[in-house]
Write a protein that holds these residues in place. Structure first.
Motif, PDB file in Angstrom:
ATOM      1  N   SER A 194       9.787 -23.627   4.884  1.00 24.84           N
ATOM      2  CA  SER A 194      10.189 -23.549   6.207  1.00 24.84           C
ATOM      3  C   SER A 194      10.185 -22.368   7.097  1.00 24.84           C
ATOM      4  N   GLY A 195      10.374 -22.471   8.608  1.00 21.08           N
ATOM      5  CA  GLY A 195      10.412 -21.369   9.219  1.00 21.08           C
ATOM      6  C   GLY A 195       9.140 -20.995   9.885  1.00 21.08           C
ATOM      7  N   PHE A 196       8.091 -20.496   8.841  1.00 13.80           N
ATOM      8  CA  PHE A 196       6.949 -20.113   9.293  1.00 13.80           C
ATOM      9  C   PHE A 196       6.199 -20.090   8.013  1.00 13.80           C
ATOM     10  N   VAL A 197       4.828 -19.953   8.087  1.00 16.52           N
ATOM     11  CA  VAL A 197       3.942 -19.536   6.754  1.00 16.52           C
ATOM     12  C   VAL A 197       3.547 -18.057   6.973  1.00 16.52           C
ATOM     13  N   TYR A 198       3.376 -17.200   6.358  1.00 20.36           N
ATOM     14  CA  TYR A 198       2.969 -15.966   6.219  1.00 20.36           C
ATOM     15  C   TYR A 198       1.479 -16.073   5.839  1.00 20.36           C
ATOM     16  N   TYR A 199       0.459 -15.436   6.628  1.00 20.04           N
ATOM     17  CA  TYR A 199      -1.067 -15.556   6.306  1.00 20.04           C
ATOM     18  C   TYR A 199      -1.298 -14.001   6.089  1.00 20.04           C
ATOM     19  N   VAL A 200      -1.491 -13.850   4.745  1.00 20.90           N
ATOM     20  CA  VAL A 200      -1.946 -12.655   4.393  1.00 20.90           C
ATOM     21  C   VAL A 200      -3.436 -12.185   4.941  1.00 20.90           C
ATOM     22  N   SER A 201      -3.835 -11.635   5.856  1.00 20.83           N
ATOM     23  CA  SER A 201      -5.097 -11.567   6.503  1.00 20.83           C
ATOM     24  C   SER A 201      -6.271 -10.939   5.675  1.00 20.83           C
ATOM     25  N   VAL A 202      -6.139 -10.248   4.746  1.00 24.71           N
ATOM     26  CA  VAL A 202      -6.808  -9.401   3.814  1.00 24.71           C
ATOM     27  C   VAL A 202      -6.605  -9.541   2.212  1.00 24.71           C
ATOM     28  N   ALA A 203      -7.749  -9.553   1.607  1.00 28.18           N
ATOM     29  CA  ALA A 203      -7.477  -9.340   0.155  1.00 28.18           C
ATOM     30  C   ALA A 203      -7.373  -7.981  -0.215  1.00 28.18           C
ATOM     31  N   GLY A 204      -5.889  -7.739  -0.885  1.00 32.20           N
ATOM     32  CA  GLY A 204      -5.554  -6.488  -1.148  1.00 32.20           C
ATOM     33  C   GLY A 204      -3.958  -6.206  -0.816  1.00 32.20           C
ATOM     34  N   VAL A 205      -3.775  -4.799  -0.633  1.00 35.39           N
ATOM     35  CA  VAL A 205      -2.225  -4.595  -0.350  1.00 35.39           C
ATOM     36  C   VAL A 205      -2.009  -4.293   1.086  1.00 35.39           C
ATOM     37  N   THR A 206      -0.937  -4.077   1.504  1.00 35.92           N
ATOM     38  CA  THR A 206      -0.441  -3.926   2.806  1.00 35.92           C
ATOM     39  C   THR A 206      -0.962  -2.448   3.207  1.00 35.92           C
ATOM     40  N   GLY A 207      -1.497  -2.565   4.548  1.00 38.20           N
ATOM     41  CA  GLY A 207      -1.657  -1.161   5.417  1.00 38.20           C
ATOM     42  C   GLY A 207      -3.055  -0.868   5.259  1.00 38.20           C
ATOM     43  N   GLY A 214       0.615  -1.132  -0.080  1.00 40.88           N
ATOM     44  CA  GLY A 214      -0.146  -0.040  -0.148  1.00 40.88           C
ATOM     45  C   GLY A 214       0.809   1.207   0.044  1.00 40.88           C
ATOM     46  N   PRO A 215       0.292   2.451   0.056  1.00 37.50           N
ATOM     47  CA  PRO A 215       0.864   3.754   0.024  1.00 37.50           C
ATOM     48  C   PRO A 215       1.981   3.838   1.028  1.00 37.50           C
ATOM     49  N   SER A 216       1.928   3.586   2.335  1.00 39.34           N
ATOM     50  CA  SER A 216       2.879   3.375   3.145  1.00 39.34           C
ATOM     51  C   SER A 216       4.404   2.778   2.942  1.00 39.34           C
ATOM     52  N   ILE A 217       3.992   1.542   2.534  1.00 38.44           N
ATOM     53  CA  ILE A 217       5.498   0.821   2.282  1.00 38.44           C
ATOM     54  C   ILE A 217       5.980   1.406   0.917  1.00 38.44           C
ATOM     55  N   VAL A 272       2.486  -9.749  12.524  1.00 42.02           N
ATOM     56  CA  VAL A 272       3.422  -8.996  11.588  1.00 42.02           C
ATOM     57  C   VAL A 272       2.765  -7.416  11.373  1.00 42.02           C
ATOM     58  N   VAL A 273       3.432  -6.428  11.934  1.00 41.08           N
ATOM     59  CA  VAL A 273       3.150  -4.926  11.822  1.00 41.08           C
ATOM     60  C   VAL A 273       4.186  -4.337  11.073  1.00 41.08           C
ATOM     61  N   GLY A 274       3.898  -3.759   9.754  1.00 40.11           N
ATOM     62  CA  GLY A 274       4.786  -2.956   9.008  1.00 40.11           C
ATOM     63  C   GLY A 274       4.354  -1.709   8.777  1.00 40.11           C
ATOM     64  N   SER A 275       3.199  -1.482   7.911  1.00 38.14           N
ATOM     65  CA  SER A 275       2.803  -0.225   7.454  1.00 38.14           C
ATOM     66  C   SER A 275       2.826   0.917   8.798  1.00 38.14           C
ATOM     67  N   ALA A 276       2.403   0.556   9.837  1.00 35.52           N
ATOM     68  CA  ALA A 276       2.184   1.335  10.932  1.00 35.52           C
ATOM     69  C   ALA A 276       3.484   1.919  11.399  1.00 35.52           C
ATOM     70  N   LEU A 277       4.507   0.966  11.287  1.00 34.44           N
ATOM     71  CA  LEU A 277       5.754   1.273  11.722  1.00 34.44           C
ATOM     72  C   LEU A 277       6.512   2.429  10.721  1.00 34.44           C
ATOM     73  N   VAL A 278       6.462   1.963   9.414  1.00 36.29           N
ATOM     74  CA  VAL A 278       6.921   2.985   8.358  1.00 36.29           C
ATOM     75  C   VAL A 278       6.319   4.279   8.415  1.00 36.29           C
TER      76      VAL A 278
END
Length: 268
Positions: free
Chosen positions: A171-184, A61-64, A231-237
């Motif tokens: 491996s490690g973990f699976v990242y589940y994208v909780s919403v249909a769409g872009v980040t943030g 999304g726009p933030s990242i 996972v939190v990203g957009s709020a941090l950037v």
């Protein structure tokens, strides 16, 4: 055990979810980014996702997107991001460090060369948003040879058949994208995604981290009750952008946000 395996085992023993903080490498500049990175574990980040800037970040999304633009203007590249990771690793040998970005810079460097440099820099995992499993064979082989996890994305549209493809070789973990769409942009609804998180966990046998729709401590706590990590990203950037606009110090703004989010995940 890898750092990721050890960290998730420790989290399970504590009976809580982990907090994964995403920051863009080199945002707003190399030195400030390095200082932020060094401060994240102490502020409450259990795992760090380090973005490497790309000019066409299609899932963001726009933030990242803006964070990537700031990093590129500051001269960042995949190579410089690996330098950033290596500097962090000199002072922290325990916190898992996962690179997240797009295939073009990795392919330009070459899979084997990238994997070797990533291993030397202390990278534990890689998330490549635009590399489907069907096209990841050579990349997976190069990473596996260096002991680096290839972490794949599952989405709300991943049915049982697709999940079997997604988790193969993950491996490690699976990242589940909780919403249909872009980040943030949209917000995750824990009640709506609980069944999907369990489905991914059952299909993979791996921890499941949930992101793309978590911005506030309250949202993070809600997701922490159903997932293995948040996972939190957009709020941090956004904290970086806000501090720049207000002419405030960037590092304290990001660290304070991480501290609040990490505390909420722990309390959940």
């Amino acid at each position: 055990m890898s750092r990721l395996d050890r960290r998730f085992a420790a989290l399970k023993a504590e009976g809580r979810a982990g907090f994964i903080a995403y920051v863009m490498g080199g945002d707003p500049d190399f030195e400030t980014s390095a200082a932020i990175l060094d401060a994240l574990p102490g502020a409450g980040a259990d795992i760090i996702e380090l973005g490497f800037a790309f000019s066409d970040p299609m899932a963001e999304g726009p933030s990242i997107q803006r964070a990537a633009e700031r990093a590129l203007r500051a001269g960042m590249s995949l190579s410089r991001t690996l330098e950033l990771a290596a500097g962090f690793r000199k002072g922290d040998d325990e916190t898992p460090l996962v690179l997240m970005g797009y295939l073009n810079p990795v392919e330009s460097m070459g899979y084997e060369a990238f994997a070797a440099r990533a291993a030397q820099s202390g990278i534990d995992g890689l998330i490549v948003v635009d590399c489907p499993p069907e096209e990841a064979g050579a990349l997976h082989a190069a990473l596996e040879a260096e002991g680096i996890s290839l972490i794949r994305l599952a989405t709300p549209t991943s049915d049982a058949g697709r999940l079997r493809v997604v988790v193969k070789g993950t491996s490690g973990f699976v990242y589940y994208v909780s919403v249909a769409g872009v980040t943030g942009v949209k917000s995750a609804d824990p009640a709506a995604i609980a069944a999907a998180v369990q489905q991914v966990r059952d299909a993979s046998g791996l921890p499941v981290a949930v992101g793309f729709g978590v911005r506030t401590p309250e949202q993070a706590a809600g997701v922490a009750r159903i997932a293995d990590a948040v996972v939190v990203g957009s709020a941090l950037v956004d904290e970086v952008a806000r501090a720049i606009a207000d002419q405030h110090a960037v590092k304290p703004a990001v660290v304070d946000a991480v501290r609040a989010l990490g505390a909420a995940v722990r309390a959940a």
